[in-house]
Design an enzyme around this catalytic site. Sequence first.
Site, PDB file in Angstrom:
ATOM      1  N   GLU A  79      28.758  -7.802  70.357  1.00  0.00           N
ATOM      2  CA  GLU A  79      28.798  -8.908  69.379  1.00  0.00           C
ATOM      3  C   GLU A  79      27.422  -9.327  68.865  1.00  0.00           C
ATOM      4  O   GLU A  79      27.306  -9.921  67.793  1.00  0.00           O
ATOM      5  CB  GLU A  79      29.497 -10.135  69.986  1.00  0.00           C
ATOM      6  CG  GLU A  79      28.725 -10.800  71.115  1.00  0.00           C
ATOM      7  CD  GLU A  79      29.468 -11.996  71.701  1.00  0.00           C
ATOM      8  OE1 GLU A  79      30.623 -11.839  72.127  1.00  0.00           O
ATOM      9  OE2 GLU A  79      28.883 -13.101  71.738  1.00  0.00           O
TER      10      GLU A  79
ATOM     11  N   HIS B 183      33.197 -15.854  69.185  1.00  0.00           N
ATOM     12  CA  HIS B 183      32.507 -16.653  70.213  1.00  0.00           C
ATOM     13  C   HIS B 183      32.492 -18.137  69.826  1.00  0.00           C
ATOM     14  O   HIS B 183      31.424 -18.754  69.767  1.00  0.00           O
ATOM     15  CB  HIS B 183      31.082 -16.128  70.435  1.00  0.00           C
ATOM     16  CG  HIS B 183      30.617 -16.328  71.860  1.00  0.00           C
ATOM     17  ND1 HIS B 183      29.990 -15.351  72.599  1.00  0.00           N
ATOM     18  CD2 HIS B 183      30.703 -17.405  72.681  1.00  0.00           C
ATOM     19  CE1 HIS B 183      29.699 -15.830  73.795  1.00  0.00           C
ATOM     20  NE2 HIS B 183      30.122 -17.069  73.869  1.00  0.00           N
TER      21      HIS B 183
ATOM     22  N   ARG C 108      32.850 -13.008  78.593  1.00  0.00           N
ATOM     23  CA  ARG C 108      31.758 -12.194  78.051  1.00  0.00           C
ATOM     24  C   ARG C 108      32.338 -10.836  77.659  1.00  0.00           C
ATOM     25  O   ARG C 108      33.154 -10.254  78.383  1.00  0.00           O
ATOM     26  CB  ARG C 108      30.636 -11.993  79.086  1.00  0.00           C
ATOM     27  CG  ARG C 108      29.736 -13.202  79.282  1.00  0.00           C
ATOM     28  CD  ARG C 108      28.895 -13.529  78.050  1.00  0.00           C
ATOM     29  NE  ARG C 108      28.032 -14.694  78.229  1.00  0.00           N
ATOM     30  CZ  ARG C 108      28.362 -15.938  77.920  1.00  0.00           C
ATOM     31  NH1 ARG C 108      29.554 -16.209  77.417  1.00  0.00           N
ATOM     32  NH2 ARG C 108      27.490 -16.932  78.084  1.00  0.00           N
TER      33      ARG C 108
HETATM   34  P1  NAI Z   1      32.052 -20.846  86.992  1.00  0.00           P
HETATM   35  O1  NAI Z   1      30.761 -20.386  87.561  1.00  0.00           O
HETATM   36  O2  NAI Z   1      32.474 -22.270  87.200  1.00  0.00           O
HETATM   37  O3  NAI Z   1      33.244 -19.906  87.545  1.00  0.00           O
HETATM   38  C1  NAI Z   1      33.177 -18.517  87.570  1.00  0.00           C
HETATM   39  C2  NAI Z   1      34.107 -18.046  88.672  1.00  0.00           C
HETATM   40  O4  NAI Z   1      34.182 -16.615  88.611  1.00  0.00           O
HETATM   41  C3  NAI Z   1      33.616 -18.429  90.092  1.00  0.00           C
HETATM   42  O5  NAI Z   1      34.645 -19.090  90.795  1.00  0.00           O
HETATM   43  C4  NAI Z   1      33.284 -17.071  90.718  1.00  0.00           C
HETATM   44  O6  NAI Z   1      33.531 -17.040  92.127  1.00  0.00           O
HETATM   45  C5  NAI Z   1      34.258 -16.171  89.958  1.00  0.00           C
HETATM   46  N1  NAI Z   1      33.963 -14.739  90.053  1.00  0.00           N
HETATM   47  C6  NAI Z   1      32.764 -14.130  90.191  1.00  0.00           C
HETATM   48  N2  NAI Z   1      32.951 -12.794  90.293  1.00  0.00           N
HETATM   49  C7  NAI Z   1      34.285 -12.568  90.223  1.00  0.00           C
HETATM   50  C8  NAI Z   1      35.091 -11.407  90.284  1.00  0.00           C
HETATM   51  N3  NAI Z   1      34.562 -10.190  90.424  1.00  0.00           N
HETATM   52  N4  NAI Z   1      36.436 -11.532  90.177  1.00  0.00           N
HETATM   53  C9  NAI Z   1      36.983 -12.771  90.019  1.00  0.00           C
HETATM   54  N5  NAI Z   1      36.266 -13.898  89.955  1.00  0.00           N
HETATM   55  C10 NAI Z   1      34.932 -13.802  90.062  1.00  0.00           C
HETATM   56  O7  NAI Z   1      31.986 -20.489  85.432  1.00  0.00           O
HETATM   57  P2  NAI Z   1      32.797 -21.169  84.234  1.00  0.00           P
HETATM   58  O8  NAI Z   1      32.075 -22.394  83.794  1.00  0.00           O
HETATM   59  O9  NAI Z   1      34.224 -21.271  84.592  1.00  0.00           O
HETATM   60  O10 NAI Z   1      32.596 -20.055  83.102  1.00  0.00           O
HETATM   61  C11 NAI Z   1      33.158 -18.760  83.206  1.00  0.00           C
HETATM   62  C12 NAI Z   1      32.533 -17.872  82.141  1.00  0.00           C
HETATM   63  O11 NAI Z   1      32.949 -18.309  80.847  1.00  0.00           O
HETATM   64  C13 NAI Z   1      30.992 -17.967  82.067  1.00  0.00           C
HETATM   65  O12 NAI Z   1      30.393 -17.079  82.981  1.00  0.00           O
HETATM   66  C14 NAI Z   1      30.695 -17.586  80.655  1.00  0.00           C
HETATM   67  O13 NAI Z   1      30.423 -16.190  80.615  1.00  0.00           O
HETATM   68  C15 NAI Z   1      31.997 -17.853  79.898  1.00  0.00           C
HETATM   69  N6  NAI Z   1      31.849 -18.873  78.847  1.00  0.00           N
HETATM   70  C16 NAI Z   1      32.249 -18.548  77.566  1.00  0.00           C
HETATM   71  C17 NAI Z   1      32.160 -19.474  76.542  1.00  0.00           C
HETATM   72  C18 NAI Z   1      32.611 -19.182  75.140  1.00  0.00           C
HETATM   73  O14 NAI Z   1      32.273 -19.930  74.206  1.00  0.00           O
HETATM   74  N7  NAI Z   1      33.383 -18.135  74.900  1.00  0.00           N
HETATM   75  C19 NAI Z   1      31.576 -20.799  76.796  1.00  0.00           C
HETATM   76  C20 NAI Z   1      31.258 -21.060  78.194  1.00  0.00           C
HETATM   77  C21 NAI Z   1      31.374 -20.109  79.169  1.00  0.00           C
END
Ligand code: NAI
Length: 333
Positions: free
Chosen positions: A265, A297, A236
């Site tokens: 964005e 994105h 993000r």
């Molecule tokens: P997820 O929920 O499986 O993993 C997120 C991880 O971040 C968790 O393990 C959590 O403990 C960790 N986390 C939370 N706060 C943290 C911190 N301060 N420092 C380090 N780690 C921390 O989420 P997933 O599926 O891996 O997605 C990650 C992000 O990717 C989403 O939140 C979304 O914003 C973004 N995304 C972007 C897309 C794109 O098209 N560019 C598409 C899909 C997701």
Amino acid sequence: MPVVAFFDTKPYDRQPMTAAGADKGLSFRFHDFRLSAETAATAAAVPAVCGFVNDRLDRSCLEILAAAGVRHVAMRCAGTNNVDLAAAAELGLVVTRVPAYSPHAVAEHTVALVLTLNRRIHRAFNRVREQNFSLAGLVGFDLYGKTCGIVGTGRIGRVAAEIFRGFGMRVVAHDPVPAAGWAEAHGVDYLPFEDLLGTSDIVSLHLPLTPETHHLLNAETVPQLKPGGMVVNTSRGKLIDTTAVIEALKAGRLGGLAIDVYEEEEGIFFEDLSDRVLQDDELSRLLVFPNVLVTAHQAFLTREALAEIARVTVENVTRLARGEPPLEGTLVA
Ligand code: NAI
């Protein structure tokens, strides 16, 4: 027949949604404009709306939706930072999301950005089309033997880490909820955040945007990055303070920046603005650095991910219309 109003849609969303919805007894209304307090009234008499990453579902938007008779907000994305979930709960709106449509799509795009920026493929592509076959300025570095820091080892971060390990990189990670068994199996070491910044040649962000993670990379933490290192962000935009990274790029302290997301964005990404004057000065500045790569994105944009987003969204809308609970793990409010 239950009606679903989809906002901020493009042809590449509509086709898989229509295919997934065939024979489900739903009626789809596709809008190209974004969902916000200004447009929410268009959902009158619609039981379900479907939003995306740059819609703005703040309290006033949700109040208008609830008053219009909307009962279900189906977000066709993983992150819900653009939805006021507390307000949704107060208003009795059910909010669902698509938590994991393809971690591979996003992780593979992350690696594509790193390879493109490191080996200057974006510059080489333009050069050879002009019959400029010079190699000056195209020197990259071997990924093999370098260190990649993964911030957030959830679904996407873990896939990205495994791919980087495949290049023979050392992978370090930071996450408040470490996946110890996975890390051991894949030779990944968890480090405190500051140590990860200082030792990583590439820092890749894979964590959600929350009030705690807003501007995680800022004027204090950017100087802690390894000099000449690269930052990649496919999570993000607001995880990065753009002003701080522009300063570090101008000073030559940051070696490269690859982003699929940008703080401001909304209203820019997903649109063809090629005949307009870009009003965002910081994005304009980023676009002229030779060592900055921006995609709009698109990390999620694979056939497999679009089909899965459509499947889960249509299934949840159908279930809620029948009074059944949504698919496990998709309910957020
Ligand atoms: P997820 O929920 O499986 O993993 C997120 C991880 O971040 C968790 O393990 C959590 O403990 C960790 N986390 C939370 N706060 C943290 C911190 N301060 N420092 C380090 N780690 C921390 O989420 P997933 O599926 O891996 O997605 C990650 C992000 O990717 C989403 O939140 C979304 O914003 C973004 N995304 C972007 C897309 C794109 O098209 N560019 C598409 C899909 C997701």
